[in-house]
Design an enzyme around this catalytic site. Structure first.
Site, PDB file in Angstrom:
ATOM      1  N   PHE A   1      25.792  98.634  43.136  1.00 27.97           N
ATOM      2  CA  PHE A   1      26.569  97.428  43.465  1.00 27.97           C
ATOM      3  C   PHE A   1      27.224  97.536  44.838  1.00 27.97           C
ATOM      4  CE2 PHE A   1      27.169  97.539  38.732  1.00 27.97           C
ATOM      5  CZ  PHE A   1      26.675  96.290  38.431  1.00 27.97           C
TER       6      PHE A   1
ATOM      7  N   SER B   1      20.551  88.972  45.497  1.00 34.66           N
ATOM      8  CA  SER B   1      21.264  87.704  45.432  1.00 34.66           C
ATOM      9  C   SER B   1      20.285  86.544  45.581  1.00 34.66           C
ATOM     10  CB  SER B   1      22.270  87.657  46.585  1.00 34.66           C
ATOM     11  OG  SER B   1      22.760  86.364  46.760  1.00 34.66           O
TER      12      SER B   1
ATOM     13  N   TYR C   1      25.020  88.979  56.027  1.00 31.37           N
ATOM     14  CA  TYR C   1      25.115  89.460  54.635  1.00 31.37           C
ATOM     15  C   TYR C   1      23.800  89.202  53.904  1.00 31.37           C
ATOM     16  CZ  TYR C   1      25.894  89.185  49.643  1.00 31.37           C
ATOM     17  OH  TYR C   1      25.747  89.330  48.272  1.00 31.37           O
TER      18      TYR C   1
ATOM     19  N   LYS D   1      20.656  91.839  52.210  1.00 27.82           N
ATOM     20  CA  LYS D   1      20.036  91.817  50.868  1.00 27.82           C
ATOM     21  C   LYS D   1      18.514  91.756  51.001  1.00 27.82           C
ATOM     22  CE  LYS D   1      23.742  92.057  48.409  1.00 27.82           C
ATOM     23  NZ  LYS D   1      24.037  93.347  47.801  1.00 27.82           N
TER      24      LYS D   1
ATOM     25  N   PHE E   1      22.739  84.714  40.608  1.00 27.18           N
ATOM     26  CA  PHE E   1      23.105  83.385  41.100  1.00 27.18           C
ATOM     27  C   PHE E   1      24.620  83.410  41.348  1.00 27.18           C
ATOM     28  CE2 PHE E   1      19.294  80.884  41.696  1.00 27.18           C
ATOM     29  CZ  PHE E   1      18.385  81.911  41.464  1.00 27.18           C
ATOM     30  N   ASN E   2      25.429  82.607  40.708  1.00 31.90           N
ATOM     31  CA  ASN E   2      26.863  82.612  41.073  1.00 31.90           C
ATOM     32  C   ASN E   2      27.716  83.224  39.966  1.00 31.90           C
ATOM     33  OD1 ASN E   2      25.537  80.618  42.903  1.00 31.90           O
ATOM     34  ND2 ASN E   2      27.621  80.398  43.672  1.00 31.90           N
TER      35      ASN E   2
ATOM     36  N   LEU F   1      34.194  79.464  45.199  1.00 36.11           N
ATOM     37  CA  LEU F   1      34.791  78.319  44.520  1.00 36.11           C
ATOM     38  C   LEU F   1      35.664  78.710  43.316  1.00 36.11           C
ATOM     39  CD1 LEU F   1      35.012  75.248  44.262  1.00 36.11           C
ATOM     40  CD2 LEU F   1      32.890  75.300  42.902  1.00 36.11           C
TER      41      LEU F   1
ATOM     42  N   PRO G   1      29.361  75.018  56.973  1.00 30.93           N
ATOM     43  CA  PRO G   1      28.081  75.337  57.621  1.00 30.93           C
ATOM     44  C   PRO G   1      27.306  76.400  56.831  1.00 30.93           C
ATOM     45  CG  PRO G   1      29.874  75.410  59.219  1.00 30.93           C
ATOM     46  CD  PRO G   1      30.507  75.230  57.875  1.00 30.93           C
TER      47      PRO G   1
HETATM   48  P1  NAD Z   1      32.979  93.724  44.915  1.00 30.82           P
HETATM   49  O1  NAD Z   1      33.372  93.723  46.349  1.00 30.82           O
HETATM   50  O2  NAD Z   1      34.000  93.380  43.904  1.00 30.82           O
HETATM   51  O3  NAD Z   1      32.372  95.162  44.527  1.00 30.82           O
HETATM   52  C1  NAD Z   1      31.693  95.973  45.449  1.00 30.82           C
HETATM   53  C2  NAD Z   1      32.297  97.361  45.376  1.00 30.82           C
HETATM   54  O4  NAD Z   1      31.621  98.224  46.292  1.00 30.82           O
HETATM   55  C3  NAD Z   1      33.777  97.391  45.758  1.00 30.82           C
HETATM   56  O5  NAD Z   1      34.501  98.051  44.742  1.00 30.82           O
HETATM   57  C4  NAD Z   1      33.833  98.182  47.075  1.00 30.82           C
HETATM   58  O6  NAD Z   1      35.014  98.923  47.194  1.00 30.82           O
HETATM   59  C5  NAD Z   1      32.584  99.041  46.960  1.00 30.82           C
HETATM   60  N1  NAD Z   1      31.981  99.453  48.235  1.00 30.82           N
HETATM   61  C6  NAD Z   1      31.632  98.676  49.277  1.00 30.82           C
HETATM   62  N2  NAD Z   1      31.077  99.418  50.255  1.00 30.82           N
HETATM   63  C7  NAD Z   1      31.075 100.708  49.810  1.00 30.82           C
HETATM   64  C8  NAD Z   1      30.638 101.929  50.362  1.00 30.82           C
HETATM   65  N3  NAD Z   1      30.122 102.006  51.584  1.00 30.82           N
HETATM   66  N4  NAD Z   1      30.775 103.055  49.627  1.00 30.82           N
HETATM   67  C9  NAD Z   1      31.321 103.020  48.387  1.00 30.82           C
HETATM   68  N5  NAD Z   1      31.754 101.879  47.817  1.00 30.82           N
HETATM   69  C10 NAD Z   1      31.628 100.719  48.511  1.00 30.82           C
HETATM   70  O7  NAD Z   1      31.690  92.785  44.780  1.00 30.82           O
HETATM   71  P2  NAD Z   1      30.951  92.235  43.482  1.00 30.82           P
HETATM   72  O8  NAD Z   1      31.187  90.771  43.415  1.00 30.82           O
HETATM   73  O9  NAD Z   1      31.260  93.069  42.311  1.00 30.82           O
HETATM   74  O10 NAD Z   1      29.444  92.423  43.938  1.00 30.82           O
HETATM   75  C11 NAD Z   1      28.707  93.582  43.608  1.00 30.82           C
HETATM   76  C12 NAD Z   1      27.347  93.499  44.298  1.00 30.82           C
HETATM   77  O11 NAD Z   1      26.692  92.297  43.889  1.00 30.82           O
HETATM   78  C13 NAD Z   1      27.423  93.451  45.829  1.00 30.82           C
HETATM   79  O12 NAD Z   1      26.361  94.209  46.344  1.00 30.82           O
HETATM   80  C14 NAD Z   1      27.234  91.983  46.126  1.00 30.82           C
HETATM   81  O13 NAD Z   1      26.667  91.791  47.401  1.00 30.82           O
HETATM   82  C15 NAD Z   1      26.282  91.568  45.026  1.00 30.82           C
HETATM   83  N6  NAD Z   1      26.343  90.123  44.743  1.00 30.82           N
HETATM   84  C16 NAD Z   1      27.545  89.557  44.420  1.00 30.82           C
HETATM   85  C17 NAD Z   1      27.625  88.181  44.178  1.00 30.82           C
HETATM   86  C18 NAD Z   1      28.940  87.528  43.870  1.00 30.82           C
HETATM   87  O14 NAD Z   1      29.041  86.313  44.033  1.00 30.82           O
HETATM   88  N7  NAD Z   1      29.959  88.255  43.419  1.00 30.82           N
HETATM   89  C19 NAD Z   1      26.464  87.394  44.254  1.00 30.82           C
HETATM   90  C20 NAD Z   1      25.248  88.009  44.555  1.00 30.82           C
HETATM   91  C21 NAD Z   1      25.206  89.379  44.790  1.00 30.82           C
HETATM   92  N1  UFG Z   2      32.971  75.313  47.641  1.00 25.10           N
HETATM   93  C1  UFG Z   2      33.946  74.378  47.868  1.00 25.10           C
HETATM   94  N2  UFG Z   2      35.199  74.812  48.201  1.00 25.10           N
HETATM   95  C2  UFG Z   2      35.525  76.122  48.299  1.00 25.10           C
HETATM   96  C3  UFG Z   2      34.507  77.093  48.062  1.00 25.10           C
HETATM   97  C4  UFG Z   2      33.243  76.653  47.750  1.00 25.10           C
HETATM   98  O1  UFG Z   2      33.697  73.183  47.785  1.00 25.10           O
HETATM   99  O2  UFG Z   2      36.681  76.454  48.609  1.00 25.10           O
HETATM  100  C5  UFG Z   2      31.613  74.857  47.253  1.00 25.10           C
HETATM  101  C6  UFG Z   2      30.527  75.297  48.222  1.00 25.10           C
HETATM  102  O3  UFG Z   2      30.376  74.366  49.261  1.00 25.10           O
HETATM  103  C7  UFG Z   2      29.309  75.370  47.299  1.00 25.10           C
HETATM  104  C8  UFG Z   2      29.904  75.777  45.944  1.00 25.10           C
HETATM  105  O4  UFG Z   2      31.297  75.459  46.022  1.00 25.10           O
HETATM  106  O5  UFG Z   2      28.740  74.090  47.141  1.00 25.10           O
HETATM  107  C9  UFG Z   2      29.762  77.263  45.652  1.00 25.10           C
HETATM  108  O6  UFG Z   2      30.278  78.017  46.740  1.00 25.10           O
HETATM  109  P1  UFG Z   2      30.617  79.573  46.615  1.00 25.10           P
HETATM  110  O7  UFG Z   2      31.182  80.006  47.916  1.00 25.10           O
HETATM  111  O8  UFG Z   2      31.389  79.845  45.381  1.00 25.10           O
HETATM  112  O9  UFG Z   2      29.177  80.233  46.370  1.00 25.10           O
HETATM  113  P2  UFG Z   2      27.843  80.156  47.258  1.00 25.10           P
HETATM  114  O10 UFG Z   2      26.799  79.528  46.388  1.00 25.10           O
HETATM  115  O11 UFG Z   2      28.076  79.591  48.580  1.00 25.10           O
HETATM  116  O12 UFG Z   2      27.524  81.709  47.492  1.00 25.10           O
HETATM  117  C10 UFG Z   2      27.655  82.693  46.470  1.00 25.10           C
HETATM  118  C11 UFG Z   2      28.040  84.017  47.128  1.00 25.10           C
HETATM  119  C12 UFG Z   2      26.911  84.521  47.972  1.00 25.10           C
HETATM  120  C13 UFG Z   2      25.673  84.614  47.147  1.00 25.10           C
HETATM  121  C14 UFG Z   2      25.355  83.278  46.527  1.00 25.10           C
HETATM  122  C15 UFG Z   2      24.159  83.364  45.626  1.00 25.10           C
HETATM  123  O13 UFG Z   2      29.178  83.857  47.947  1.00 25.10           O
HETATM  124  O14 UFG Z   2      27.223  85.809  48.413  1.00 25.10           O
HETATM  125  O15 UFG Z   2      26.469  82.820  45.754  1.00 25.10           O
HETATM  126  O16 UFG Z   2      24.309  84.423  44.749  1.00 25.10           O
HETATM  127  F1  UFG Z   2      24.638  85.000  47.928  1.00 25.10           F
END
Ligand code: NAD
Ligand code: UFG
Length: 342
Positions: free
Chosen positions: A81, A125, A150, A154, A179-180, A201, A294
């Site tokens: 992760f 993602s 970012y 991925k 997804f989300n 969001l 954007p």
């Molecule tokens: P998060 O930031 O809560 O968790 C990531 C963890 O990794 C954190 O605890 C951070 O301290 C640790 N970390 C970061 N860089 C590190 C490093 N170099 N060495 C050791 N630890 C490190 O994020 P999350 O929401 O739990 O996401 C987990 C994974 O899922 C991430 O790779 C993220 O990109 C991916 N992902 C998340 C979402 C989302 O919306 N949350 C969507 C798609 C993919």
């Molecule tokens: N949105 C708002 N207001 C806000 C935040 C978001 O209207 O304050 C809207 C966005 O425009 C979008 C929807 O809510 O239409 C979802 O936005 P999020 O930022 O919650 O999520 P995204 O789909 O943009 O992106 C997220 C993660 C990405 C990941 C992606 C797919 O941030 O890292 O889901 O997994 F890649």
């Protein structure tokens, strides 16, 4: 099994560690706590009634990573992760993102290779699909143009991992395209605790509901969707966590590299999520419509049928449960894990 979980102190990591412990697995967490805190892991242990092993280490430090593997001789697999994930920040600090996410992954894979651990579940993602030509999105859709560093990390890591398997067929790798992810564990003890003002969001809505933020900005209501606002496939973080356990079981069958969508298959608009949250919390969520953000796309939801067939996994929790569990976590922990949380 003994599973090494990088980023295990984070949002998705904590929920996955809990499911692993509750299923009887031994867990070693590697996390540098750059976006998390150790209190989250303490709560996981309390909920599970079992302990895990924690190494406060950075994946960009190859010696530290190697040392952890040396101390983990019976590790069967890694769930990876750890990574930085803020889209906007990645555009401002691209080198930080490429270094952290790519170098960290390469160091991890080198240590895995050296120590003969070749089963890996990677957090990818839906962002790798870019702006899809149609929805629902299947895994065999072409990968899209990434609009930020970012997202590119991925896509690049997916390529690196495919190359790794091409070079050595002993590797088994599940690329999980989330997804989300939203929601929290039903206990309200662990959940999403973003630093500063949330970018996403659901945590934004939750902080408006609890009074930490005054108003939500809805980014655009002129998208070609039913109500004009963006549509996403929100997935409960506990369902997502369970998906990782199913992926580990799949790796035991030696599938090589496979990508799986982890989503519900249902789209939910921004306005629909606001309404569902108001219902779950009994709070009004004040919002105003602002211009589009954007890089945002109109609509994104998964075809999750491959994961259902091959992983025997299906998301079970609906949007009402996602909102109720987010509200439970946020109202019990208005300041997240910080001890000044009233
Ligand atoms: P998060 O930031 O809560 O968790 C990531 C963890 O990794 C954190 O605890 C951070 O301290 C640790 N970390 C970061 N860089 C590190 C490093 N170099 N060495 C050791 N630890 C490190 O994020 P999350 O929401 O739990 O996401 C987990 C994974 O899922 C991430 O790779 C993220 O990109 C991916 N992902 C998340 C979402 C989302 O919306 N949350 C969507 C798609 C993919
Ligand atoms: N949105 C708002 N207001 C806000 C935040 C978001 O209207 O304050 C809207 C966005 O425009 C979008 C929807 O809510 O239409 C979802 O936005 P999020 O930022 O919650 O999520 P995204 O789909 O943009 O992106 C997220 C993660 C990405 C990941 C992606 C797919 O941030 O890292 O889901 O997994 F890649």
């Amino acid at each position: 099994m003994h599973i090494i979980v990088t980023g295990g102190a984070g949002y998705i990591g904590t929920h996955t560690c809990l499911e692993l412990l509750q299923s009887g697995h031994a867990v070693t967490v590697i996390d540098n706590l750059s976006n998390s805190c150790q209190e989250a892991l303490r709560r996981v242990e309390r909920l599970a009634g079992r302990s895990l092993r924690f190494f406060p280490a950075d994946l960009t430090d190859p010696a530290a990573v190697d040392d952890i593997f040396r101390q983990s001789r019976d590790a069967a697999a890694v769930i990876h992760f750890a990574g930085l994930k803020a889209v906007g920040e990645s555009a401002v600090k691209p080198l930080l993102y490429y270094h952290n996410n790519l170098t960290g992954t390469i160091n991890l894979c080198q240590a895995m290779q050296r120590h003969g651990v070749k089963n890996l579940v990677f957090s990818s993602s839906a962002t790798v699909y870019g702006d899809p030509a149609s929805v629902p999105i299947r895994e065999d859709f072409p990968l899209g143009t990434c609009t930020n560093p970012y997202a590119r990390t991925k896509a690049m890591i997916e390529d690196i991992l495919r190359d790794l398997h091409r070079a050595d067929a002993a590797w088994n790798i599940a690329l999980l395209r989330y997804f989300n992810p939203v929601g929290a564990h039903e206990s309200g003890e662990i959940g999403e605790d973003p630093n500063g003002i949330p970018n996403n969001l659901m945590p934004y809505i939750a902080q408006v509901a609890v009074g930490r933020l005054p108003q939500l900005a809805v980014f655009g209501n002129d998208y070609p969707t039913a109500d004009g606002t963006g549509v996403r496939d929100f997935i409960h973080v506990v369902d997502l966590a369970v998906g990782h356990l199913r992926a580990l079981e799949k790796l035991a069958q030696q599938p090589g590299v496979a990508a799986y969508n982890l989503g519900t298959g249902h789209g939910c608009s921004v306005l629909e999520l606001i309404a569902a949250f108001e219902k779950a919390s009994g709070r009004k969520i004040p919002y105003r419509i602002t211009p589009r953000r954007p890089g945002d796309i109109a609509c994104c939801y998964a075809d999750p049928s491959l994961a259902q067939r091959e992983l025997r996994w299906k998301a079970e929790r609906d949007v009402a449960a996602m909102c109720a569990d987010t509200w439970n976590w946020q109202s019990k922990n208005p300041n997240g894990y910080r001890s000044d949380a009233g």
